[in-house]
Design a protein around this motif. Sequence first.
Motif, PDB file in Angstrom:
ATOM      1  N   MET A 286      -1.623   7.808 -10.991  1.00 41.27           N
ATOM      2  CA  MET A 286      -1.445   7.235  -9.675  1.00 41.27           C
ATOM      3  C   MET A 286      -1.642   8.305  -8.613  1.00 41.27           C
ATOM      4  N   SER A 287      -1.574   7.947  -7.361  1.00 37.76           N
ATOM      5  CA  SER A 287      -1.835   8.912  -6.302  1.00 37.76           C
ATOM      6  C   SER A 287      -0.684   9.898  -6.160  1.00 37.76           C
ATOM      7  N   THR A 288      -0.952  10.935  -5.400  1.00 34.61           N
ATOM      8  CA  THR A 288       0.046  11.977  -5.223  1.00 34.61           C
ATOM      9  C   THR A 288       1.180  11.484  -4.341  1.00 34.61           C
ATOM     10  N   TYR A 289       2.348  12.056  -4.579  1.00 34.35           N
ATOM     11  CA  TYR A 289       3.500  11.703  -3.766  1.00 34.35           C
ATOM     12  C   TYR A 289       3.434  12.414  -2.427  1.00 34.35           C
ATOM     13  N   LEU A 290       4.084  11.838  -1.444  1.00 33.13           N
ATOM     14  CA  LEU A 290       4.106  12.453  -0.129  1.00 33.13           C
ATOM     15  C   LEU A 290       5.072  13.627  -0.122  1.00 33.13           C
ATOM     16  N   SER A 291       4.648  14.723   0.441  1.00 28.48           N
ATOM     17  CA  SER A 291       5.532  15.872   0.565  1.00 28.48           C
ATOM     18  C   SER A 291       6.483  15.631   1.744  1.00 28.48           C
ATOM     19  N   PRO A 292       7.654  16.236   1.710  1.00 31.86           N
ATOM     20  CA  PRO A 292       8.583  16.075   2.843  1.00 31.86           C
ATOM     21  C   PRO A 292       7.986  16.568   4.160  1.00 31.86           C
ATOM     22  N   GLU A 293       7.141  17.587   4.095  1.00 28.19           N
ATOM     23  CA  GLU A 293       6.514  18.091   5.315  1.00 28.19           C
ATOM     24  C   GLU A 293       5.584  17.041   5.925  1.00 28.19           C
ATOM     25  N   LYS A 294       4.814  16.348   5.063  1.00 32.80           N
ATOM     26  CA  LYS A 294       3.899  15.320   5.558  1.00 32.80           C
ATOM     27  C   LYS A 294       4.670  14.150   6.159  1.00 32.80           C
TER      28      LYS A 294
ATOM     29  N   ARG B 287       0.059   5.788   3.116  1.00 33.45           N
ATOM     30  CA  ARG B 287       0.174   5.487   1.687  1.00 33.45           C
ATOM     31  C   ARG B 287      -0.910   4.516   1.233  1.00 33.45           C
ATOM     32  N   ILE B 288      -1.249   3.544   2.071  1.00 30.18           N
ATOM     33  CA  ILE B 288      -2.307   2.586   1.740  1.00 30.18           C
ATOM     34  C   ILE B 288      -3.640   3.305   1.601  1.00 30.18           C
ATOM     35  N   GLN B 289      -3.917   4.237   2.493  1.00 28.92           N
ATOM     36  CA  GLN B 289      -5.169   4.987   2.415  1.00 28.92           C
ATOM     37  C   GLN B 289      -5.247   5.810   1.138  1.00 28.92           C
ATOM     38  N   SER B 290      -4.129   6.450   0.764  1.00 29.75           N
ATOM     39  CA  SER B 290      -4.171   7.274  -0.450  1.00 29.75           C
ATOM     40  C   SER B 290      -4.293   6.405  -1.699  1.00 29.75           C
ATOM     41  N   LEU B 291      -3.631   5.243  -1.721  1.00 29.25           N
ATOM     42  CA  LEU B 291      -3.767   4.341  -2.867  1.00 29.25           C
ATOM     43  C   LEU B 291      -5.178   3.758  -2.953  1.00 29.25           C
ATOM     44  N   SER B 292      -5.789   3.483  -1.818  1.00 31.52           N
ATOM     45  CA  SER B 292      -7.154   2.962  -1.807  1.00 31.52           C
ATOM     46  C   SER B 292      -8.134   3.976  -2.377  1.00 31.52           C
TER      47      SER B 292
ATOM     48  N   CYS C  22      -1.035   0.155  -9.744  1.00 33.01           N
ATOM     49  CA  CYS C  22      -1.350   0.754  -8.448  1.00 33.01           C
ATOM     50  C   CYS C  22      -1.875  -0.316  -7.485  1.00 33.01           C
ATOM     51  N   LYS C  23      -2.672  -1.223  -7.998  1.00 30.09           N
ATOM     52  CA  LYS C  23      -3.206  -2.301  -7.168  1.00 30.09           C
ATOM     53  C   LYS C  23      -2.086  -3.199  -6.653  1.00 30.09           C
ATOM     54  N   ARG C  24      -1.117  -3.464  -7.508  1.00 22.42           N
ATOM     55  CA  ARG C  24       0.024  -4.277  -7.100  1.00 22.42           C
ATOM     56  C   ARG C  24       0.837  -3.563  -6.026  1.00 22.42           C
ATOM     57  N   SER C  25       1.032  -2.255  -6.187  1.00 20.87           N
ATOM     58  CA  SER C  25       1.743  -1.462  -5.179  1.00 20.87           C
ATOM     59  C   SER C  25       1.007  -1.487  -3.850  1.00 20.87           C
ATOM     60  N   LEU C  26      -0.315  -1.402  -3.921  1.00 23.97           N
ATOM     61  CA  LEU C  26      -1.126  -1.437  -2.711  1.00 23.97           C
ATOM     62  C   LEU C  26      -0.959  -2.763  -1.987  1.00 23.97           C
ATOM     63  N   LEU C  27      -1.022  -3.860  -2.723  1.00 23.03           N
ATOM     64  CA  LEU C  27      -0.876  -5.178  -2.098  1.00 23.03           C
ATOM     65  C   LEU C  27       0.510  -5.366  -1.501  1.00 23.03           C
ATOM     66  N   THR C  28       1.530  -4.822  -2.155  1.00 19.09           N
ATOM     67  CA  THR C  28       2.895  -4.889  -1.628  1.00 19.09           C
ATOM     68  C   THR C  28       2.995  -4.136  -0.308  1.00 19.09           C
ATOM     69  N   LEU C  29       2.406  -2.943  -0.257  1.00 21.15           N
ATOM     70  CA  LEU C  29       2.442  -2.151   0.968  1.00 21.15           C
ATOM     71  C   LEU C  29       1.686  -2.826   2.107  1.00 21.15           C
ATOM     72  N   VAL C  30       0.561  -3.434   1.787  1.00 17.90           N
ATOM     73  CA  VAL C  30      -0.223  -4.132   2.807  1.00 17.90           C
ATOM     74  C   VAL C  30       0.595  -5.284   3.390  1.00 17.90           C
ATOM     75  N   GLY C  31       1.306  -6.008   2.538  1.00 17.95           N
ATOM     76  CA  GLY C  31       2.144  -7.109   3.017  1.00 17.95           C
ATOM     77  C   GLY C  31       3.290  -6.621   3.885  1.00 17.95           C
TER      78      GLY C  31
END
Length: 91
Positions: free
Chosen positions: A1-9, A37-42, A54-63
């Motif tokens: 899956m995609s990388t996690y967001l760093s606290p700095e970001k 997050r949507i951009q990184s998952l895409s 990952c696709k399901r997570s993306l659709l959840t975030l878009v909603g």
Amino acid sequence: MSTYLSPEKKNQIFTEYGGSAQNTGSVEAQIALFTYRIQSLSEHLQTNKKDHSCKRSLLTLVGKRKRLLKYLMDKDIQKYRSLIEKLGIRK
């Protein structure tokens, strides 16, 4: 899956859109975080087409982002328009 967001970001996103790093609950900051997050998952799904979780997570975030954008549009149309222009969504 995609990388996690760093606290700095995250702090950078919250500072830019929410006003301060501690203002994590503002609608604008949440929408900006979801957009990042949507951009990184895409990007991840471009190379890994069969990653269904990952696709399901993306659709959840878009909603979630769509609901928050609708809330912001109903509450303050000027902030809504400036935010979508700043983020480059809904062309």
